[in-house]
Write a protein that holds these residues in place. Sequence first.
Motif, PDB file in Angstrom:
ATOM      1  N   TYR A   1       0.820  -1.206   0.000  1.00 52.60           N
ATOM      2  CA  TYR A   1       0.000   0.000   0.000  1.00 52.60           C
ATOM      3  C   TYR A   1       0.861   1.267   0.000  1.00 52.60           C
ATOM      4  O   TYR A   1       0.616   2.199  -0.776  1.00 52.60           O
ATOM      5  CB  TYR A   1      -0.958  -0.005   1.193  1.00 52.60           C
TER       6      TYR A   1
ATOM      7  N   TYR B   1      -1.944   0.372  -3.807  1.00 55.69           N
ATOM      8  CA  TYR B   1      -2.860  -0.754  -3.971  1.00 55.69           C
ATOM      9  C   TYR B   1      -3.106  -1.461  -2.638  1.00 55.69           C
ATOM     10  O   TYR B   1      -2.201  -1.590  -1.813  1.00 55.69           O
ATOM     11  CB  TYR B   1      -2.312  -1.781  -4.959  1.00 55.69           C
TER      12      TYR B   1
ATOM     13  N   ILE C   1      -6.870  -6.038  -4.477  1.00 59.53           N
ATOM     14  CA  ILE C   1      -8.322  -6.034  -4.244  1.00 59.53           C
ATOM     15  C   ILE C   1      -8.896  -4.623  -4.173  1.00 59.53           C
ATOM     16  O   ILE C   1     -10.099  -4.448  -4.000  1.00 59.53           O
ATOM     17  CB  ILE C   1      -8.691  -6.826  -2.973  1.00 59.53           C
ATOM     18  N   GLY C   2      -8.044  -3.596  -4.317  1.00 60.03           N
ATOM     19  CA  GLY C   2      -8.538  -2.227  -4.266  1.00 60.03           C
ATOM     20  C   GLY C   2      -7.402  -1.227  -4.359  1.00 60.03           C
ATOM     21  O   GLY C   2      -6.256  -1.571  -4.609  1.00 60.03           O
TER      22      GLY C   2
ATOM     23  N   LYS D   1      -5.590   2.501  -5.783  1.00 61.00           N
ATOM     24  CA  LYS D   1      -5.203   2.959  -7.109  1.00 61.00           C
ATOM     25  C   LYS D   1      -3.713   3.271  -7.096  1.00 61.00           C
ATOM     26  O   LYS D   1      -3.131   3.607  -6.066  1.00 61.00           O
ATOM     27  CB  LYS D   1      -6.006   4.184  -7.541  1.00 61.00           C
TER      28      LYS D   1
END
Length: 137
Positions: A54, A59, A89-90, A92
Amino acid sequence: MEKWVGAAAVCINSQNELLMVKQGKQTEAHSWSVPSGGLERNETFEECCIRELYEETGYIGHIKKPLFVKEADFQNIDVVVHYYLVDIIGGKMTIQDPDQLIHAIAWQSRKDIEVLYLSFPEDREFLHHMLQQSECL
Protein backbone atom coordinates in the motif's frame (compact mmCIF):
# COMPACT_ATOMS: atom_id res chain seq x y z
CA MET A 1 26.22 -9.16 12.28
CA GLU A 2 23.27 -6.82 11.83
CA LYS A 3 19.95 -8.44 10.83
CA TRP A 4 17.20 -7.04 8.57
CA VAL A 5 13.85 -8.80 8.13
CA GLY A 6 10.99 -7.92 5.85
CA ALA A 7 8.38 -9.01 3.35
CA ALA A 8 7.76 -8.71 -0.39
CA ALA A 9 4.56 -8.72 -2.46
CA VAL A 10 4.44 -10.56 -5.79
CA CYS A 11 1.39 -9.26 -7.69
CA ILE A 12 0.50 -10.45 -11.20
CA ASN A 13 -2.34 -8.84 -13.18
CA SER A 14 -4.68 -10.34 -15.80
CA GLN A 15 -2.27 -9.30 -18.60
CA ASN A 16 0.41 -11.46 -16.92
CA GLU A 17 2.45 -8.46 -15.79
CA LEU A 18 4.29 -8.10 -12.51
CA LEU A 19 3.83 -5.05 -10.26
CA MET A 20 7.19 -3.40 -9.65
CA VAL A 21 8.56 -0.21 -8.14
CA LYS A 22 11.59 1.81 -9.15
CA GLN A 23 13.46 2.63 -5.98
CA GLY A 24 16.58 4.17 -4.54
CA LYS A 25 18.00 7.10 -2.68
CA GLN A 26 18.25 10.36 -4.65
CA THR A 27 22.06 10.00 -4.78
CA GLU A 28 22.18 6.43 -6.12
CA ALA A 29 21.18 4.59 -9.27
CA HIS A 30 17.50 3.63 -9.18
CA SER A 31 16.55 0.00 -9.67
CA TRP A 32 13.39 -2.12 -9.91
CA SER A 33 11.93 -4.46 -7.31
CA VAL A 34 8.64 -5.97 -6.24
CA PRO A 35 7.05 -3.90 -3.45
CA SER A 36 8.83 -4.78 -0.22
CA GLY A 37 10.11 -3.41 3.04
CA GLY A 38 11.14 -3.95 6.60
CA LEU A 39 9.13 -5.48 9.40
CA GLU A 40 7.88 -2.95 11.96
CA ARG A 41 7.47 -3.59 15.68
CA ASN A 42 4.61 -5.96 16.61
CA GLU A 43 3.86 -6.62 12.92
CA THR A 44 3.52 -10.03 11.27
CA PHE A 45 5.26 -10.70 7.96
CA GLU A 46 1.86 -10.80 6.26
CA GLU A 47 0.92 -7.39 7.71
CA CYS A 48 4.29 -6.00 6.63
CA CYS A 49 3.74 -7.28 3.08
CA ILE A 50 0.30 -5.66 2.75
CA ARG A 51 1.43 -2.38 4.39
CA GLU A 52 4.49 -2.06 2.14
CA LEU A 53 2.39 -2.82 -0.95
CA TYR A 54 0.00 0.00 0.00
CA GLU A 55 2.73 2.49 0.96
CA GLU A 56 4.77 1.92 -2.18
CA THR A 57 1.99 1.53 -4.76
CA GLY A 58 -1.37 2.70 -3.36
CA TYR A 59 -2.86 -0.75 -3.97
CA ILE A 60 -4.70 -2.75 -1.33
CA GLY A 61 -3.78 -6.40 -1.39
CA HIS A 62 -4.85 -9.76 -0.06
CA ILE A 63 -2.30 -12.51 0.49
CA LYS A 64 -3.07 -15.49 -1.68
CA LYS A 65 -0.25 -17.69 -0.39
CA PRO A 66 3.30 -17.62 0.96
CA LEU A 67 5.93 -18.32 -1.72
CA PHE A 68 9.31 -18.68 -0.01
CA VAL A 69 11.75 -17.11 2.41
CA LYS A 70 14.99 -15.67 1.02
CA GLU A 71 17.99 -15.55 3.31
CA ALA A 72 21.11 -13.71 2.17
CA ASP A 73 24.15 -11.84 3.37
CA PHE A 74 24.08 -8.34 1.87
CA GLN A 75 27.00 -6.03 2.71
CA ASN A 76 27.51 -7.73 6.12
CA ILE A 77 23.79 -7.61 6.92
CA ASP A 78 21.90 -10.86 7.47
CA VAL A 79 18.75 -10.39 5.31
CA VAL A 80 15.57 -12.47 5.63
CA VAL A 81 12.66 -11.66 3.28
CA HIS A 82 9.30 -13.46 3.21
CA TYR A 83 7.79 -13.44 -0.31
CA TYR A 84 4.01 -13.69 -0.77
CA LEU A 85 1.76 -14.03 -3.80
CA VAL A 86 -0.74 -11.17 -3.42
CA ASP A 87 -3.99 -10.31 -5.23
CA ILE A 88 -4.85 -6.63 -5.71
CA ILE A 89 -8.32 -6.03 -4.24
CA GLY A 90 -8.54 -2.23 -4.27
CA GLY A 91 -6.77 1.10 -4.22
CA LYS A 92 -5.20 2.96 -7.11
CA MET A 93 -1.66 3.31 -8.36
CA THR A 94 -0.01 6.11 -6.40
CA ILE A 95 3.28 6.52 -4.57
CA GLN A 96 2.71 7.04 -0.85
CA ASP A 97 6.15 5.99 0.39
CA PRO A 98 6.99 7.78 3.66
CA ASP A 99 10.71 7.12 3.07
CA GLN A 100 10.64 8.83 -0.35
CA LEU A 101 12.58 6.00 -1.95
CA ILE A 102 9.98 5.05 -4.59
CA HIS A 103 10.22 6.95 -7.90
CA ALA A 104 7.94 4.98 -10.24
CA ILE A 105 5.38 2.18 -10.29
CA ALA A 106 4.77 -0.04 -13.32
CA TRP A 107 3.34 -3.34 -14.43
CA GLN A 108 6.24 -5.17 -16.12
CA SER A 109 6.02 -8.02 -18.64
CA ARG A 110 8.20 -11.13 -18.73
CA LYS A 111 10.22 -9.52 -21.49
CA ASP A 112 10.70 -6.37 -19.37
CA ILE A 113 11.92 -8.42 -16.40
CA GLU A 114 14.69 -9.89 -18.56
CA VAL A 115 16.33 -6.49 -19.13
CA LEU A 116 15.39 -4.30 -16.14
CA TYR A 117 18.09 -3.15 -13.73
CA LEU A 118 16.91 -5.03 -10.63
CA SER A 119 17.58 -4.14 -7.01
CA PHE A 120 17.96 -7.87 -6.35
CA PRO A 121 19.30 -9.54 -9.52
CA GLU A 122 19.06 -12.93 -7.83
CA ASP A 123 15.24 -12.57 -8.04
CA ARG A 124 15.18 -12.38 -11.86
CA GLU A 125 14.88 -16.13 -12.44
CA PHE A 126 12.19 -16.50 -9.77
CA LEU A 127 10.15 -13.55 -11.12
CA HIS A 128 10.44 -14.88 -14.67
CA HIS A 129 9.27 -18.28 -13.42
CA MET A 130 6.28 -16.73 -11.60
CA LEU A 131 5.13 -15.00 -14.81
CA GLN A 132 5.67 -18.16 -16.84
CA GLN A 133 3.62 -20.15 -14.32
CA SER A 134 0.87 -17.54 -14.38
CA GLU A 135 0.55 -17.88 -18.17
CA CYS A 136 -0.39 -21.53 -17.69
CA LEU A 137 -3.31 -20.79 -15.37
